[in-house]
Each structure stands twice: as C-alpha cells, then as structure tokens.
Design an enzyme around this catalytic site. Structure first.
Site, short mmCIF file in Angstrom:
data_model
loop_
_atom_site.label_atom_id
_atom_site.label_comp_id
_atom_site.label_asym_id
_atom_site.label_seq_id
_atom_site.Cartn_x
_atom_site.Cartn_y
_atom_site.Cartn_z
CB THR A 125 2.35 5.36 -14.40
OG1 THR A 125 3.54 5.22 -15.16
CG2 THR A 125 1.49 4.14 -14.70
CG ASP A 126 5.53 7.90 -18.06
OD1 ASP A 126 5.56 6.85 -17.38
OD2 ASP A 126 6.55 8.57 -18.31
CD GLU A 127 6.29 2.19 -16.26
OE1 GLU A 127 6.08 0.99 -16.50
OE2 GLU A 127 7.08 2.60 -15.40
CE1 TYR A 150 2.75 0.45 -11.30
CE2 TYR A 150 3.93 1.08 -13.30
CZ TYR A 150 3.31 1.42 -12.11
OH TYR A 150 3.25 2.75 -11.74
N1 NAD Z 1 7.52 6.13 -8.64
C1 NAD Z 1 7.27 6.56 -9.86
O1 NAD Z 1 8.19 6.90 -10.61
C2 NAD Z 1 5.84 6.67 -10.35
C3 NAD Z 1 5.62 7.28 -11.59
C4 NAD Z 1 4.30 7.43 -12.02
C5 NAD Z 1 3.26 6.96 -11.24
N2 NAD Z 1 3.51 6.36 -10.05
C6 NAD Z 1 2.36 5.92 -9.25
O2 NAD Z 1 2.40 6.67 -8.04
C7 NAD Z 1 1.88 5.89 -6.97
C8 NAD Z 1 2.89 5.85 -5.84
O3 NAD Z 1 4.10 5.29 -6.32
P1 NAD Z 1 5.36 5.12 -5.36
O4 NAD Z 1 6.56 5.08 -6.22
O5 NAD Z 1 5.27 6.07 -4.25
O6 NAD Z 1 5.08 3.64 -4.82
P2 NAD Z 1 5.62 2.91 -3.52
O7 NAD Z 1 5.72 1.47 -3.88
O8 NAD Z 1 6.83 3.60 -2.98
O9 NAD Z 1 4.45 3.12 -2.45
C9 NAD Z 1 3.22 2.48 -2.56
C10 NAD Z 1 2.54 2.56 -1.19
O10 NAD Z 1 1.24 1.96 -1.31
C11 NAD Z 1 1.03 1.11 -0.20
N3 NAD Z 1 0.08 0.07 -0.62
C12 NAD Z 1 0.25 -0.89 -1.56
N4 NAD Z 1 -0.87 -1.63 -1.68
C13 NAD Z 1 -1.77 -1.13 -0.80
C14 NAD Z 1 -3.10 -1.47 -0.47
N5 NAD Z 1 -3.74 -2.51 -1.05
N6 NAD Z 1 -3.74 -0.73 0.46
C15 NAD Z 1 -3.11 0.31 1.09
N7 NAD Z 1 -1.84 0.66 0.81
C16 NAD Z 1 -1.18 -0.05 -0.12
C17 NAD Z 1 2.40 0.56 0.16
O11 NAD Z 1 2.46 0.11 1.50
C18 NAD Z 1 3.27 1.80 -0.09
O12 NAD Z 1 3.34 2.60 1.07
C19 NAD Z 1 1.57 4.51 -7.56
O13 NAD Z 1 0.19 4.45 -7.83
C20 NAD Z 1 2.37 4.46 -8.84
O14 NAD Z 1 1.73 3.65 -9.80
C21 NAD Z 1 4.78 6.20 -9.59
#
Ligand code: NAD
Length: 327
Positions: A125-127, A150
């Site tokens: 993430t950009d964070e 996070y």
């Molecule tokens: N949503 C955003 O804007 C954003 C931006 C940049 C990066 N990200 C990154 O992208 C990735 C996905 O984000 P998202 O928004 O889809 O998140 P989300 O919370 O919607 O989904 C996360 C998924 O991971 C699963 N999960 C969590 N812990 C687990 C574990 N220990 N083992 C197996 N599965 C597990 C959850 O059940 C869920 O299905 C993350 O790594 C997040 O840091 C998200």
C-alpha cells in the site's frame, strides 16, 4: 500455470480472481482465504462453478496449511492479498495485523522458497510511505514512514519480502497502490460506508474536518496493474500504482450525497482518527514506463458506477453490516 490467490474472498482479491479467469482461461486459480469478518464467498458467487477455480479455506500464517495448499495444487505463482486491511481496527488491536500481515507473509515466503515457485507478488500500500503530497509524490525509493499499526505491518512485510529476494533469491515483486474503490468493498470502508449509511437513513460520519486527501484508484485498474506485474514484473522490484485522482474525504462524501440526494443524507463530523495521514501521493512512472500500465477510469465515472452498484445490491451488503463497527 497454477496461481494461488491468497485473500481472494476479500475486496481486491475477488475482483482480481474474476479478471484472471477472464484473461487466463487456461490457468487454474486456487483461492486460499481464512474468511475473516472481511472475507466472503458471496463476492465470488457468480464464478464459483467454474472448473479451473477452487476455494480452499485456511490461514496464510499456518505453515502446514500454507505449504499443503501450494504443494497439493502444484502452485507456480502466489499473489498475496490476504491481510487485515482496516486502519481503525489496527488502532484498536494490532495483534491480528502482525499475525496476518507480517507472520503470514513470512510463512508464505518460506513456502515459496521451499517449493521454488516462479513468482511471489506481495500486495502492499501507499500508506507505507506515510503522509505525502502531490507536489512531492513518493517514488519506490522513498523512505518508509508508516503512521498506523496497519501501515507499519505492511511496511514490515515489504522489508521482509525484499530480504528474501536479496538473501535467498526468491523471485518476488511488490505493488504499492493508492486507495482502491469499486464493487464488493466491505462496508466499513469510506465509500461503501457512506453509501450504505445513506441508504439506511443514517448520518455520514467524517473524521476531523474532512480535509484528509486520498488518491482514488478504481479496483479494476489496480487489478490490471497487478496482473501485469505478475506476468512481466522484474524480480526484486517494487511498483507504485497511482490514479492521480486526489480528493478530500469531504469531496468524496459530497459526491456521494449529490448522487443520492433523494435519500437526504446528512454529514456528521466526528473526532479524527489518531495519526490520520493528511494525504497520500505516489509517483507511478516506473510501472507506466516498464510495464506500459495506465489507469483507464476517471474518478467521476468510476465513483458514479460504484455508488449505483451498492444501491442495486443491498442483498450483498446487508448481511455484512453486523460486522461493521459504528463510528
Ligand atoms: N483496499 C485498498 O484500498 C488497498 C489499497 C492498497 C493496498 N491494499 C492491500 O490489498 C490487499 C487486499 O485488500 P482488500 O481491501 O481487498 O482487503 P479485504 O479486507 O477486503 O480482504 C482481505 C482478505 O484477506 C483474508 N485474510 C485475512 N487474513 C488472512 C489470513 N491470515 N489468511 C488467509 N486469508 C486472510 C480475509 O478473509 C479477506 O478475504 C491487502 O493486503 C491490503 O493491504 C488495499
């Protein structure tokens, strides 16, 4: 290829699987997800019957389970979306973030190394760069300066992954994207929270004065970037993925209010989140030049379609509300 998508029942992971099945019809996709409060197979209800897709429930931090899913399915490539993803929850309790976002990545890296997989993609993430502005956007070499537990857990995982590339030659790439928006985002996140609150006649809680700014990237644009990195990304490289569509939280909420004016939404300003970053801006020249990626959506069109999607799919988000903590 056999592709393991971890966290494929979440927001970005489910959209990525849908795209992979379209673009890689000859590949086999294994979705490995713990189904935490944020993971739902209803995100993939439309694709589940396909022969080249299988779901396996499990924890990426569980070594036996992670190794078994890789070995049993003769996995070639891992794309890791699995994570605890909500900043507010990390402020209440960092433990699940260390477990999934750091120890989970360590477990996957070990398995990728053990079975000599072709590639590992860590979704970051950009964070991790902390607060930045569009005048001085962070490129991939900028210092890591995370503000929340996070973001710190994601930065720690990035550093661990890079160490596995340097020390053991594990072929991996990292993507660091801006804030994603689109369909199937868990309704605790800003855009679906505001839309679903509006539709339920609830107020729209905005942190502080609403002037914190984010760069809003359509989830489909991010998934295309990740697919390109999976196919052509150079091992050991980090790729920023930006949209350059900066909006303050107040602007985003006002845009939602405009589209849903018939529901007469009301904003309520609430105490700011501790250490809430003022803004994020990243330089994504590298992925544009090296991999030929560029975003296709402008925010105005993308947000309009996204709001409409939540309006016409209450059957998707209503059952999830029991796990949304009130602001
Ligand atoms: N949503 C955003 O804007 C954003 C931006 C940049 C990066 N990200 C990154 O992208 C990735 C996905 O984000 P998202 O928004 O889809 O998140 P989300 O919370 O919607 O989904 C996360 C998924 O991971 C699963 N999960 C969590 N812990 C687990 C574990 N220990 N083992 C197996 N599965 C597990 C959850 O059940 C869920 O299905 C993350 O790594 C997040 O840091 C998200």
């Amino acid at each position: 290829m056999n592709i393991l998508v971890t966290g494929g029942a979440g927001f970005i992971g489910s959209n990525f699987i849908r795209q992979l099945l379209r673009n890689h019809p000859d590949d086999r996709i294994v979705n490995f997800d713990l189904l935490t409060y944020a993971g739902h197979l209803s995100n993939l209800a439309d694709i589940s019957p396909q022969a080249n897709y299988v779901f396996v429930k499990g924890d990426i931090a569980n070594r036996q389970a992670a190794e078994a899913v890789i070995y049993d399915n003769q996995i070639d490539v891992v794309v890791n979306f699995a994570a605890e993803s909500h900043v507010d929850r990390s402020i209440l309790d960092a433990a699940p973030f260390i477990h999934s976002n750091f120890l989970g990545v360590k477990t996957l890296l070990e398995a990728v190394r053990k079975y000599r997989l072709k590639k590992f993609i860590q979704i970051s993430t950009d964070e991790v760069y902390g607060p930045t502005t569009s005048r001085f956007p962070a490129d991939e070499n900028a210092r890591l300066n995370p503000s929340s537990p996070y973001a710190a857990s994601k930065a720690a995982a990035d550093l661990l992954a890079l160490s596995y590339f340097k020390t053991f030659g594990v072929p991996l790439c990292i993507t660091r994207s801006a804030n994603n928006y689109g369909r199937y985002q868990f309704p605790e996140k800003l855009i679906p929270l505001m839309v679903t609150n509006t539709l339920r006649g609830r107020t729209l809680p905005i942190y502080g004065n609403g002037q914190n700014s984010r760069d809003w990237l359509n989830v489909d644009d991010n998934c295309r970037a990740i697919e390109l990195v999976m196919e052509n990304g150079r091992p050991g490289e980090i790729y920023n993925v930006a949209a350059h569509q900066y909006r303050t939280n107040l602007q985003v909420v006002n845009r939602i209010k405009k589209q849903l004016a018939a529901w007469q939404p009301q904003i309520k300003f609430v105490a700011d989140r501790p250490a809430n970053d003022t803004g994020y801006a990243i330089n994504d020249t590298k992925i544009r030049r090296q991999l030929g990626w560029q975003p296709e959506f402008d925010f105005e069109t993308g947000i309009g379609d996204t709001i409409d999607w939540y309006v016409i799919h209450p059957e998707w988000w209503r059952p999830l509300l029991k796990n949304v903590k009130n602001r």
